[in-house]
Design an enzyme around this catalytic site. Structure first.
Site, PDB file in Angstrom:
ATOM      1  N   TYR A   1      -1.027 -10.961   2.869  1.00 61.02           N
ATOM      2  CA  TYR A   1      -1.188  -9.563   3.295  1.00 61.02           C
ATOM      3  C   TYR A   1      -2.637  -9.374   3.753  1.00 61.02           C
ATOM      4  O   TYR A   1      -3.555  -9.266   2.945  1.00 61.02           O
ATOM      5  CB  TYR A   1      -0.843  -8.638   2.127  1.00 61.02           C
ATOM      6  CG  TYR A   1      -0.859  -7.145   2.417  1.00 61.02           C
ATOM      7  CD1 TYR A   1      -0.990  -6.636   3.704  1.00 61.02           C
ATOM      8  CD2 TYR A   1      -0.719  -6.229   1.377  1.00 61.02           C
ATOM      9  CE1 TYR A   1      -0.992  -5.269   3.947  1.00 61.02           C
ATOM     10  CE2 TYR A   1      -0.715  -4.854   1.608  1.00 61.02           C
ATOM     11  CZ  TYR A   1      -0.866  -4.387   2.895  1.00 61.02           C
ATOM     12  OH  TYR A   1      -0.881  -3.032   3.124  1.00 61.02           O
TER      13      TYR A   1
ATOM     14  N   SER B   1       0.850  -1.200   0.000  1.00 57.92           N
ATOM     15  CA  SER B   1       0.000   0.000   0.000  1.00 57.92           C
ATOM     16  C   SER B   1       0.881   1.244   0.000  1.00 57.92           C
ATOM     17  O   SER B   1       0.636   2.197  -0.755  1.00 57.92           O
ATOM     18  CB  SER B   1      -0.885   0.033   1.246  1.00 57.92           C
ATOM     19  OG  SER B   1      -1.560  -1.175   1.427  1.00 57.92           O
ATOM     20  N   THR B   2       1.914   1.226   0.841  1.00 54.89           N
ATOM     21  CA  THR B   2       2.799   2.376   0.979  1.00 54.89           C
ATOM     22  C   THR B   2       3.520   2.693  -0.329  1.00 54.89           C
ATOM     23  O   THR B   2       3.843   3.844  -0.600  1.00 54.89           O
ATOM     24  CB  THR B   2       3.834   2.093   2.092  1.00 54.89           C
ATOM     25  OG1 THR B   2       3.118   1.761   3.288  1.00 54.89           O
ATOM     26  CG2 THR B   2       4.740   3.270   2.342  1.00 54.89           C
TER      27      THR B   2
ATOM     28  N   SER C   1       5.085   1.702   7.118  1.00 47.85           N
ATOM     29  CA  SER C   1       5.330   2.855   6.260  1.00 47.85           C
ATOM     30  C   SER C   1       6.182   3.898   6.976  1.00 47.85           C
ATOM     31  O   SER C   1       7.102   4.477   6.395  1.00 47.85           O
ATOM     32  CB  SER C   1       4.002   3.492   5.835  1.00 47.85           C
ATOM     33  OG  SER C   1       3.310   3.988   6.968  1.00 47.85           O
TER      34      SER C   1
ATOM     35  N   GLY D   1       1.530  -5.030  11.265  1.00 49.70           N
ATOM     36  CA  GLY D   1       1.405  -4.069  10.172  1.00 49.70           C
ATOM     37  C   GLY D   1       1.022  -2.664  10.577  1.00 49.70           C
ATOM     38  O   GLY D   1       1.097  -1.752   9.756  1.00 49.70           O
TER      39      GLY D   1
ATOM     40  N   THR E   1      -2.138  -6.510   9.385  1.00 49.35           N
ATOM     41  CA  THR E   1      -2.405  -5.078   9.543  1.00 49.35           C
ATOM     42  C   THR E   1      -3.836  -4.915  10.027  1.00 49.35           C
ATOM     43  O   THR E   1      -4.764  -4.658   9.252  1.00 49.35           O
ATOM     44  CB  THR E   1      -2.176  -4.320   8.222  1.00 49.35           C
ATOM     45  OG1 THR E   1      -0.861  -4.645   7.731  1.00 49.35           O
ATOM     46  CG2 THR E   1      -2.238  -2.817   8.439  1.00 49.35           C
TER      47      THR E   1
ATOM     48  N   LYS F   1       1.240 -10.891   7.080  1.00 48.16           N
ATOM     49  CA  LYS F   1       1.427  -9.496   7.484  1.00 48.16           C
ATOM     50  C   LYS F   1       0.090  -9.056   8.033  1.00 48.16           C
ATOM     51  O   LYS F   1      -0.900  -8.943   7.301  1.00 48.16           O
ATOM     52  CB  LYS F   1       1.835  -8.648   6.279  1.00 48.16           C
ATOM     53  CG  LYS F   1       1.813  -7.139   6.500  1.00 48.16           C
ATOM     54  CD  LYS F   1       2.496  -6.485   5.315  1.00 48.16           C
ATOM     55  CE  LYS F   1       2.196  -5.041   5.006  1.00 48.16           C
ATOM     56  NZ  LYS F   1       1.618  -4.179   5.963  1.00 48.16           N
TER      57      LYS F   1
ATOM     58  N   ASP G   1       2.105   0.406  12.678  1.00 45.96           N
ATOM     59  CA  ASP G   1       3.274   0.923  13.389  1.00 45.96           C
ATOM     60  C   ASP G   1       2.905   1.463  14.773  1.00 45.96           C
ATOM     61  O   ASP G   1       3.681   1.349  15.718  1.00 45.96           O
ATOM     62  CB  ASP G   1       3.935   2.045  12.572  1.00 45.96           C
ATOM     63  CG  ASP G   1       4.059   1.701  11.103  1.00 45.96           C
ATOM     64  OD1 ASP G   1       3.692   0.564  10.716  1.00 45.96           O
ATOM     65  OD2 ASP G   1       4.517   2.560  10.341  1.00 45.96           O
ATOM     66  N   GLU G   2       1.710   2.054  14.860  1.00 46.04           N
ATOM     67  CA  GLU G   2       1.286   2.684  16.114  1.00 46.04           C
ATOM     68  C   GLU G   2       0.906   1.657  17.178  1.00 46.04           C
ATOM     69  O   GLU G   2       0.711   2.005  18.336  1.00 46.04           O
ATOM     70  CB  GLU G   2       0.163   3.691  15.874  1.00 46.04           C
ATOM     71  CG  GLU G   2      -1.032   3.226  15.055  1.00 46.04           C
ATOM     72  CD  GLU G   2      -0.791   3.300  13.534  1.00 46.04           C
ATOM     73  OE1 GLU G   2       0.183   2.696  13.049  1.00 46.04           O
ATOM     74  OE2 GLU G   2      -1.609   3.932  12.844  1.00 46.04           O
TER      75      GLU G   2
END
Ligand code: MN9
Length: 293
Positions: free
Chosen positions: A138, A49-50, A209, A190, A168, A166, A192-193
């Site tokens: 994914y 996606s990034t 990302s 997936g 997310t 992955k 980051d936060e």
């Protein structure tokens, strides 16, 4: 079949475009170098996606996979996201990247149409049929609308080439159930936060990302949490999430690219329908970069 063991901190690689939305090879090479040399990533997730992958033609995807491998050489692990609604394209790209030496494939769950689970399973089997490489599914339900249960993951893993996911999603119950059910599968976080809680639950790595800019803090969180130093990991996650929330408020991929330009990397522009950069957005992004780096 034994495939290379993958894991650790991966940047989801951005794609550098020029102002008119054409691929900027020099910029892509600089992004690869910055991730390896500065962020010290264990790997790159290419064509996700990034990378604005779903906005690209098959020829452009091919070009990017070649440029990235040529620049990275064996400097880090490489995963190629080849998933597409055009399965012929996915099959072709899967062969291409395997020949190029990518360590793993990945494919987004097919989206837009409401495919049955059986159709989704056959999509993975078809992509993998004639290729000798491993596959990381994914899983990104908030963008695809596709959910997969633990029982369904088990069915996917009947294909031995599917070695990981992955993940997310913010569903930590599912993440925990997955970890318990499949201790030997590779699990990448997936979001980051939410890296700290995902690491506590036992992920093998993270793909993000924001690591293109904030990769060093990502590693600090991952390593501290793995050692059980939750206090330290939380401190760094707090700073990281201040950064991420500022980035999200200013436009995710564009802000990351402008931050990288401040770091001397020719990260360029996004491709339409992603928007251009207003003067205000550029000023904010520069402020964000100098606040956190
Ligand atoms: O690859 C990324 N997902 C998307 C994973 O870009 C859709 C994440 O790294 C997020 O960008 C990041 C910010 O929300 O966690």
């Amino acid at each position: 079949m034994a495939y290379k063991k993958i894991g650790g901190i991966y940047s989801a690689l951005l794609t550098s475009f020029d102002k008119d939305g054409n691929i900027n090879e020099k910029g892509i090479r600089e992004l690869v170098r910055y991730n390896i040399d500065h962020n010290k990533v264990d790997g790159l997730y290419v064509g996700g996606s990034t990378g604005e992958n779903f906005l690209l033609s098959p020829e452009e995807k091919e070009q990017i996979f070649k440029i990235v491998k040529d620049e990275a050489k064996d400097g880090c692990q490489l995963i190629a996201q080849v998933g597409s609604l055009n399965i012929k394209e996915s099959v072709k790209l899967a062969k291409l990247v395997t020949d190029l030496g990518y360590d793993s494939l990945s494919a987004v769950t097919p989206f837009y149409y409401k495919f049955s689970f059986n159709e989704i399973k056959e999509y993975y089997n078809t992509i993998l049929k004639d290729v000798d490489n491993q596959m990381v599914v994914y899983f990104i339900p908030f963008l695809t609308g596709v959910n997969i249960s633990v029982d369904q993951f088990k069915e996917l893993f009947a294909n031995e080439k599917i070695t990981g996911v992955k993940f997310t999603a913010g569903d930590f119950y599912l993440l925990e159930r997955f970890r318990k059910a499949f201790p030997d599968k590779v699990l990448f976080a997936g979001f980051d936060e939410m890296m700290l809680p995902a690491t506590v639950l036992g992920v093998d790595g993270a793909i993000g990302s924001t690591f293109n800019v904030n990769g060093l803090r990502a590693r600090e969180i991952f390593e501290a949490a793995q050692k059980g130093d939750i206090k330290k990991a939380l401190e760094v996650q707090h700073v990281t999430n201040d950064f991420i929330s500022d980035v999200l408020a200013n436009g995710l991929y564009g802000t990351l690219k402008i931050c990288l330009q401040e770091a001397g990397v020719d990260a360029g522009f996004c491709r339409q329908p992603m928007g251009g950069y207003s003067d205000e957005m550029i000023a904010n992004a520069k402020k964000i970069f100098h606040k956190y780096f």
